[in-house]
Write a protein that holds these residues in place. Structure first.
Motif, PDB file in Angstrom:
ATOM      1  N   ASP A   1      -2.823  -2.131   3.472  1.00 11.99           N
ATOM      2  CA  ASP A   1      -2.640  -1.845   2.053  1.00 11.99           C
ATOM      3  C   ASP A   1      -3.681  -0.878   1.478  1.00 11.99           C
ATOM      4  OD1 ASP A   1      -0.386  -3.415   1.869  1.00 11.99           O
ATOM      5  OD2 ASP A   1      -1.501  -5.222   1.353  1.00 11.99           O
TER       6      ASP A   1
ATOM      7  N   GLU B   1      10.907   1.757  -4.487  1.00 11.57           N
ATOM      8  CA  GLU B   1      11.887   1.452  -3.435  1.00 11.57           C
ATOM      9  C   GLU B   1      13.293   1.175  -3.973  1.00 11.57           C
ATOM     10  OE1 GLU B   1      11.452   1.935  -0.354  1.00 11.57           O
ATOM     11  OE2 GLU B   1       9.309   1.729   0.051  1.00 11.57           O
TER      12      GLU B   1
ATOM     13  N   PHE C   1      -3.137   2.579   2.636  1.00 13.24           N
ATOM     14  CA  PHE C   1      -1.932   3.102   1.972  1.00 13.24           C
ATOM     15  C   PHE C   1      -2.263   3.568   0.549  1.00 13.24           C
ATOM     16  CE2 PHE C   1       2.172   2.202  -0.302  1.00 13.24           C
ATOM     17  CZ  PHE C   1       2.931   3.168   0.328  1.00 13.24           C
ATOM     18  N   PHE C   2      -2.945   2.706  -0.207  1.00 12.71           N
ATOM     19  CA  PHE C   2      -3.314   3.052  -1.586  1.00 12.71           C
ATOM     20  C   PHE C   2      -4.210   4.287  -1.628  1.00 12.71           C
ATOM     21  CE2 PHE C   2      -2.891  -1.743  -2.413  1.00 12.71           C
ATOM     22  CZ  PHE C   2      -1.572  -1.600  -2.819  1.00 12.71           C
TER      23      PHE C   2
ATOM     24  N   VAL D   1       2.225   8.770  10.164  1.00 14.51           N
ATOM     25  CA  VAL D   1       1.640   7.492  10.600  1.00 14.51           C
ATOM     26  C   VAL D   1       2.611   6.834  11.589  1.00 14.51           C
ATOM     27  CG1 VAL D   1       0.242   7.085   8.515  1.00 14.51           C
ATOM     28  CG2 VAL D   1       2.608   6.289   8.578  1.00 14.51           C
TER      29      VAL D   1
ATOM     30  N   ALA E   1       2.592  -5.027  -5.354  1.00 19.44           N
ATOM     31  CA  ALA E   1       3.621  -4.738  -4.362  1.00 19.44           C
ATOM     32  C   ALA E   1       5.006  -4.847  -5.002  1.00 19.44           C
ATOM     33  CB  ALA E   1       3.501  -5.689  -3.183  1.00 19.44           C
TER      34      ALA E   1
ATOM     35  N   TYR F   1      -0.129   4.730  -9.110  1.00 19.20           N
ATOM     36  CA  TYR F   1       0.102   3.484  -8.374  1.00 19.20           C
ATOM     37  C   TYR F   1      -0.973   3.288  -7.298  1.00 19.20           C
ATOM     38  CZ  TYR F   1       1.973  -0.044  -5.376  1.00 19.20           C
ATOM     39  OH  TYR F   1       2.086  -1.187  -4.611  1.00 19.20           O
TER      40      TYR F   1
ATOM     41  N   PRO G   1       2.088   8.799   3.367  1.00 18.85           N
ATOM     42  CA  PRO G   1       2.159   8.486   4.799  1.00 18.85           C
ATOM     43  C   PRO G   1       3.596   8.211   5.215  1.00 18.85           C
ATOM     44  CG  PRO G   1       1.049   6.710   3.560  1.00 18.85           C
ATOM     45  CD  PRO G   1       1.654   7.647   2.568  1.00 18.85           C
TER      46      PRO G   1
ATOM     47  N   ASP H   1       3.259   3.579  11.907  1.00 21.16           N
ATOM     48  CA  ASP H   1       3.706   2.243  11.515  1.00 21.16           C
ATOM     49  C   ASP H   1       3.292   2.034  10.057  1.00 21.16           C
ATOM     50  OD1 ASP H   1       4.679  -0.346  11.701  1.00 21.16           O
ATOM     51  OD2 ASP H   1       3.045  -1.111  12.935  1.00 21.16           O
TER      52      ASP H   1
END
Ligand code: HBI
Ligand code: FE
Length: 287
Positions: free
Chosen positions: A94, A174, A97-98, A88, A166, A149, A107, A90
């Motif tokens: 959301d 993270e 992404f999910f 991807v 998040a 998730y 990604p 950038d």
């Protein structure tokens, strides 16, 4: 469709925001930059990253020389856990992404940081996304957690709890820490891809280290501009997956609209591994 990235580049992307990695387009300098980032971080992570992460790094051959080719990488990853890596340009929206995660596609940014960003870059580039995230995706339990998730994210749409979800991602995927028989270790991608935070998260007396609790985490604010003031610690990846194997509907009902905890809050109900002095954050505020 044509999109404009946050860095102002116009890029043609597919419906799901993916692009061709275009591996042939990396310059020799860019491949060499990956190698230097890899070598530095590999050294720092000895005795700091958890074994599952280090095993993933070896198994996926992320040190073959230069920026990994996502197709070859996906073949190795697919054989282990059924995940693949897609390119991807950038951050993606959301829901997109999910949807990728729910379908076991990770990604990853296809660009690499510039030389003047060698120590720090805010955008997720190929080094953060591939070196930081992909090794853990070769671990079967963590791989299932990431899919769970993604599914939790799709279920959260329109329920006003995206912020809560998040935070779960932030404090585990993270910035997560794990207890092992050899001591506390790193597994969060934001930490393992950062030389300074790899040391800070584990060894600095400043931040709190609090045992992971799903709803506690979902209600805790986080910092995007500096080292975290609290880290959350798991005992095993099964603990993480178990927490997400319950239907998220009732969890969302309990956390929705609840007051947030500040980044440095310690609760009487917290299982504390280390009470942070918060000296680092205090110094920063004074400066
Ligand atoms: N897109 N490419 C990419 N990478 C991410 O980590 C990412 C994203 N979009 C949304 C997102 N993360 C987070 O906001 C969600 O976890 C909530
Ligand atoms: Fe990330």
């Amino acid at each position: 469709m044509l999109i404009t990235t946050r860095l102002g580049r116009e890029v043609e992307v597919n419906e799901d925001y993916t692009v061709d990695q275009n591996w042939a387009h990396y310059t020799a300098d860019e491949h060499a930059r990956w190698d230097r980032l890899y070598d530095r971080q590999r050294e720092i992570l000895k005795g700091r990253a958890c074994q599952e992460f280090l095993d993933g790094l070896e198994a996926l051959k992320l040190s073959d020389g230069g920026i990994p080719n996502f197709e070859e990488l996906s073949e190795r990853l697919m054989a282990r856990t059924g995940w693949k890596v897609v390119a991807v340009p950038d951050l993606v929206p959301d829901e997109v992404f999910f949807d990728h995660l729910a379908n076991r596609r990770f990604p990853a940014g296809n660009f690499i940081r510039r030389e003047d960003q060698f120590n720090y870059i805010q955008e997720p580039d190929v080094f953060h996304d591939v070196f930081g995230h992909v090794p853990m995706l070769s671990h079967p339990v963590f791989a299932d957690y990431m899919e769970a998730y993604g599914k939790g994210g799709l279920a959260a749409a329109g329920k006003g709890v995206l912020q809560n979800l998040a935070r779960l991602y932030w404090y585990t995927v993270e910035f997560g820490l794990i207890n092992t028989p050899d001591g506390m270790r790193l597994y969060g991608a934001g930490i393992v891809s950062s030389p300074a935070e790899s040391v800070f998260a584990l060894e600095d007396p400043s931040p709190n280290r609090i045992h992971f609790d799903l709803e506690r985490v979902m209600c805790t604010n986080y910092r995007i501009d500096d080292f975290q003031q609290s880290y959350f610690v798991i005992d095993s990846f099964d603990e993480l997956l178990d927490a997400t194997y319950q239907p998220f509907g009732p969890v969302y009902d309990r956390v929705r609209g609840r007051a947030d905890y500040a980044v440095d809050t310690v609760l009487a109900s917290d299982l504390l591994h280390h009470r942070g002095s918060q000296a680092y954050a205090r110094e920063k505020t004074k400066a």
